[in-house]
Motif scaffolding. Structure first.
Motif, short mmCIF file in Angstrom:
data_model
loop_
_atom_site.label_atom_id
_atom_site.label_comp_id
_atom_site.label_asym_id
_atom_site.label_seq_id
_atom_site.Cartn_x
_atom_site.Cartn_y
_atom_site.Cartn_z
N TYR A 1 -8.04 -19.66 3.44
CA TYR A 1 -6.63 -19.89 3.50
C TYR A 1 -6.53 -20.89 4.60
N LEU A 2 -7.29 -21.07 6.09
CA LEU A 2 -6.96 -21.82 6.93
C LEU A 2 -7.18 -23.17 6.91
N ASP A 3 -8.79 -24.00 5.68
CA ASP A 3 -8.91 -24.52 5.67
C ASP A 3 -7.95 -25.40 4.60
N ILE A 4 -7.15 -24.30 3.06
CA ILE A 4 -6.11 -25.05 2.68
C ILE A 4 -5.00 -25.94 3.67
N ILE A 5 -4.29 -25.14 4.56
CA ILE A 5 -3.50 -25.33 5.84
C ILE A 5 -3.89 -26.44 6.43
N GLN A 6 -4.55 -26.65 6.72
CA GLN A 6 -5.55 -28.19 7.18
C GLN A 6 -4.68 -29.25 6.03
N TYR A 7 -6.22 -29.09 5.18
CA TYR A 7 -6.63 -29.79 3.95
C TYR A 7 -5.04 -30.46 3.81
N ASN A 8 -4.34 -29.51 2.84
CA ASN A 8 -3.09 -29.93 2.75
C ASN A 8 -1.78 -30.24 4.09
N GLY A 9 -2.06 -29.66 5.11
CA GLY A 9 -0.93 -30.46 5.99
C GLY A 9 -1.37 -32.15 6.84
N ALA A 10 -2.54 -31.98 6.41
CA ALA A 10 -3.52 -33.93 6.89
C ALA A 10 -2.67 -34.00 5.55
N THR A 11 -3.25 -34.26 4.30
CA THR A 11 -3.08 -34.27 3.06
C THR A 11 -1.82 -35.39 2.92
N GLY B 1 -5.77 -30.56 16.76
CA GLY B 1 -4.95 -30.73 17.76
C GLY B 1 -5.31 -30.42 19.16
N ILE B 2 -5.33 -29.81 20.54
CA ILE B 2 -5.91 -29.79 20.67
C ILE B 2 -6.96 -30.43 21.07
N ASP B 3 -8.09 -29.60 20.30
CA ASP B 3 -9.55 -29.58 20.51
C ASP B 3 -9.79 -30.79 20.17
N ALA B 4 -9.05 -32.07 19.32
CA ALA B 4 -9.33 -33.64 19.21
C ALA B 4 -8.42 -33.94 19.65
N ASP C 1 1.61 -35.38 23.47
CA ASP C 1 2.05 -34.63 24.77
C ASP C 1 2.60 -33.13 24.49
N ALA C 2 3.92 -33.75 23.69
CA ALA C 2 4.61 -31.98 23.05
C ALA C 2 3.54 -31.35 21.79
N LEU C 3 2.75 -31.68 20.87
CA LEU C 3 1.91 -31.11 20.29
C LEU C 3 0.97 -30.13 21.44
N ILE C 4 0.47 -30.79 22.15
CA ILE C 4 -0.66 -29.87 22.78
C ILE C 4 -0.07 -29.27 23.57
N ILE C 5 1.16 -28.74 24.44
CA ILE C 5 2.25 -27.64 25.26
C ILE C 5 2.56 -26.98 24.13
N MET C 6 2.69 -27.26 23.07
CA MET C 6 2.89 -26.57 22.05
C MET C 6 2.43 -25.65 21.42
N GLU C 7 0.99 -26.62 20.68
CA GLU C 7 0.08 -25.17 21.32
C GLU C 7 -0.66 -24.69 22.43
N HIS C 8 -0.57 -25.00 23.36
CA HIS C 8 -1.03 -24.42 24.25
C HIS C 8 -0.59 -22.58 24.98
N TYR C 9 1.05 -23.19 24.56
CA TYR C 9 1.75 -22.18 24.33
C TYR C 9 2.35 -21.45 23.50
N ILE D 1 3.36 -22.10 20.46
CA ILE D 1 4.51 -22.14 19.49
C ILE D 1 4.38 -22.23 18.27
N ILE D 2 3.67 -23.93 18.27
CA ILE D 2 3.04 -23.23 16.42
C ILE D 2 1.05 -23.15 16.83
N PRO D 3 0.82 -22.91 15.77
CA PRO D 3 -0.72 -22.84 15.82
C PRO D 3 -1.47 -23.71 15.79
N ASN D 4 -1.99 -23.24 16.31
CA ASN D 4 -3.60 -23.59 16.50
C ASN D 4 -4.52 -24.15 15.19
#
Length: 174
Positions: free
Chosen positions: A3-13, A63-66, A101-109, A111-114
């Motif tokens: 499921y995680l791969d599908i979310i990543q692939y579809n979101g980027a696409t 995200g944060i790891d990239a 910077d907002a993306l990194i902060i939202m992932e850190h806290y 607010i949005i999943p990493n």
């Protein structure tokens, strides 16, 4: 695929697809805008949409790891700086920094999943926030220098274009 791969692939696409569609709209509507000001506003709007889509794409593919994906913003900034007025370049640069910077902060806290599944040997996701701010600060500083360089290159290109036109006019007169 899980499921995680599908979310990543579809979101980027979908992000890339939305960038393509928004640029197509820009190409279709730009010829109908008569004033320089309306073209400027349309360009700013489309750049903002494009940067938001790139940010979403970065979120889904690491995200944060990239943090190395910050280079996407640098390439965009350099291209915008070479072909756009300094005001647009500065606007795009500030929006890029804010979005990333907002993306990194939202992932850190969380607010949005990493969604990162990157195997980089060490994850930035688990670092304390002050270390992330240090890393982001370094990237932002590099990016601000890039903005200044791209604005300068753009100014030199415009000056050279004007000189060429002037020399061309002088040659035609003689």
């Amino acid at each position: 695929f899980n499921y995680l791969d599908i979310i990543q692939y579809n979101g980027a696409t979908y992000s890339v697809l939305f960038i393509f569609i928004s640029n197509l709209i820009l190409l279709l509507f730009a010829p109908y805008l008569k004033s320089r000001r309306s073209n400027l506003y349309l360009t700013l709007l489309m750049n903002t949409i494009e940067l938001a889509c790139y940010t979403v794409m970065i979120h889904f593919i690491g995200g944060i790891d990239a943090l190395y994906l910050y280079s996407i913003y640098v390439v965009i900034m350099f291209l915008v700086g070479m072909f756009s007025p300094a005001m647009i370049t500065a606007y795009v640069g500030v929006i890029s920094i804010l979005f990333f910077d907002a993306l990194i902060i939202m992932e850190h806290y969380q607010i949005i999943p990493n969604h990162s599944s990157l195997e980089l040997g060490g994850s930035l996701f688990g670092l304390p926030i002050h270390l992330k701010w240090t890393i982001l600060g370094a990237f932002d500083l590099i990016f601000l220098v890039g903005i200044a360089i791209s604005v300068r290159v753009g100014m030199i290109l415009r000056q050279n274009r004007q000189r060429i036109l002037l020399y061309k006019c002088l040659l035609i007169e003689n």
